[in-house]
Motif scaffolding. Structure first.
Motif, short mmCIF file in Angstrom:
data_model
loop_
_atom_site.label_atom_id
_atom_site.label_comp_id
_atom_site.label_asym_id
_atom_site.label_seq_id
_atom_site.Cartn_x
_atom_site.Cartn_y
_atom_site.Cartn_z
N TYR A 162 0.84 -1.20 0.00
CA TYR A 162 0.00 0.00 0.00
C TYR A 162 0.87 1.24 0.00
O TYR A 162 1.89 1.29 0.69
CB TYR A 162 -0.88 0.04 1.25
CG TYR A 162 -2.09 -0.87 1.17
CD1 TYR A 162 -3.33 -0.37 0.84
CD2 TYR A 162 -1.98 -2.23 1.41
CE1 TYR A 162 -4.44 -1.19 0.75
CE2 TYR A 162 -3.07 -3.07 1.33
CZ TYR A 162 -4.31 -2.53 0.99
OH TYR A 162 -5.40 -3.36 0.90
N ARG A 164 -3.84 3.58 -0.73
CA ARG A 164 -4.32 2.76 -1.86
C ARG A 164 -3.37 1.60 -2.13
O ARG A 164 -2.16 1.72 -1.98
CB ARG A 164 -4.49 3.61 -3.11
CG ARG A 164 -5.62 4.61 -2.98
CD ARG A 164 -5.83 5.39 -4.26
NE ARG A 164 -6.84 6.41 -4.09
CZ ARG A 164 -8.12 6.25 -4.40
NH1 ARG A 164 -8.54 5.11 -4.90
NH2 ARG A 164 -8.98 7.24 -4.22
N LEU A 165 -3.96 0.51 -2.56
CA LEU A 165 -3.20 -0.69 -2.92
C LEU A 165 -2.37 -0.42 -4.16
O LEU A 165 -2.88 0.09 -5.17
CB LEU A 165 -4.19 -1.84 -3.18
CG LEU A 165 -3.60 -3.19 -3.55
CD1 LEU A 165 -2.81 -3.78 -2.38
CD2 LEU A 165 -4.73 -4.15 -3.95
N TYR A 203 0.04 -6.51 -5.45
CA TYR A 203 -0.30 -7.67 -4.64
C TYR A 203 0.13 -8.92 -5.38
O TYR A 203 0.21 -8.94 -6.61
CB TYR A 203 -1.81 -7.70 -4.33
CG TYR A 203 -2.67 -7.68 -5.57
CD1 TYR A 203 -3.12 -8.85 -6.17
CD2 TYR A 203 -3.02 -6.47 -6.17
CE1 TYR A 203 -3.91 -8.83 -7.30
CE2 TYR A 203 -3.79 -6.43 -7.31
CZ TYR A 203 -4.24 -7.62 -7.87
OH TYR A 203 -5.01 -7.59 -9.01
N SER A 260 -8.70 1.24 -5.61
CA SER A 260 -7.32 1.71 -5.69
C SER A 260 -6.85 1.95 -7.11
O SER A 260 -5.84 2.62 -7.33
CB SER A 260 -6.38 0.68 -5.03
OG SER A 260 -6.64 0.58 -3.67
N LEU A 280 -5.47 -3.22 4.24
CA LEU A 280 -6.46 -2.15 4.38
C LEU A 280 -6.64 -1.81 5.86
O LEU A 280 -6.64 -0.64 6.24
CB LEU A 280 -7.79 -2.56 3.76
CG LEU A 280 -8.93 -1.56 3.94
CD1 LEU A 280 -8.62 -0.24 3.25
CD2 LEU A 280 -10.23 -2.16 3.42
N VAL A 303 -3.59 0.27 6.98
CA VAL A 303 -3.51 1.68 6.58
C VAL A 303 -4.54 2.52 7.32
O VAL A 303 -4.27 3.69 7.65
CB VAL A 303 -3.57 1.90 5.05
CG1 VAL A 303 -2.39 1.26 4.34
CG2 VAL A 303 -4.87 1.43 4.45
#
Length: 155
Positions: free
Chosen positions: A16, A21-22, A25, A115, A136, A139
């Protein structure tokens, strides 16, 4: 940046940005504890800019990652699944492990969409979906977001 890891020999990783925001992954099969030991430090070295590491799981695998994170000077937090599931999933989604894993998939897909991260080309594995979810939680907990974004909550 914050790196979230769903611990196991098959490891889920979610990165992140400071905006909450991502960014990326993936799932990585480390195969053995010996390979995991070598890989933990390498994964952290390959993610320049990471300042926080959130680990979901426990036991000796968590200790390996925790030590690697502390050696890298990161703020490390180890949590169990219920820690992030309680605030992010509805009670009906937490009735069983299978229900929670299915709900994590939907949550992860909503985070990916919100994201603007690349959509998965293959079905999400539960380890990467849970890494996205715990990230998530991380963050929001770090104060990088005021709360779960409305678009993600409405999933």
């Amino acid at each position: 940046m914050l790196l979230a890891v769903d611990l196991g020999l098959r490891t889920g990783l979610a990165l992140y940005g400071r905006d909450g925001r991502l960014v990326s992954y993936r799932s990585q099969n480390l195969g053995t504890r010996a390979r995991l030991r070598r890989a933990a430090g390498s994964v952290l070295n390959n993610h320049a800019g990471v300042e926080r590491l959130v680990l979901e799981g426990g036991g000796d695998i968590a200790e390996i990652w925790k030590r690697a994170g502390e050696r890298a000077g990161l703020r490390v937090r180890v949590v169990d699944a219920e820690t992030w599931r309680r605030p992010l999933l509805l009670p009906r989604e937490r009735r069983s492990g299978a229900d929670a894993k299915a709900a994590a998939d939907g949550l992860a897909r909503a985070v990916i969409e919100w994201s603007g991260a690349p959509r998965p080309k293959v079905p999400l594995r539960h380890d990467v979906a849970e890494a996205i979810a715990v990230g998530l939680w991380g963050v929001v907990r770090a104060g990088w977001l005021d709360g779960v974004p409305e678009a993600v909550r409405r999933r």
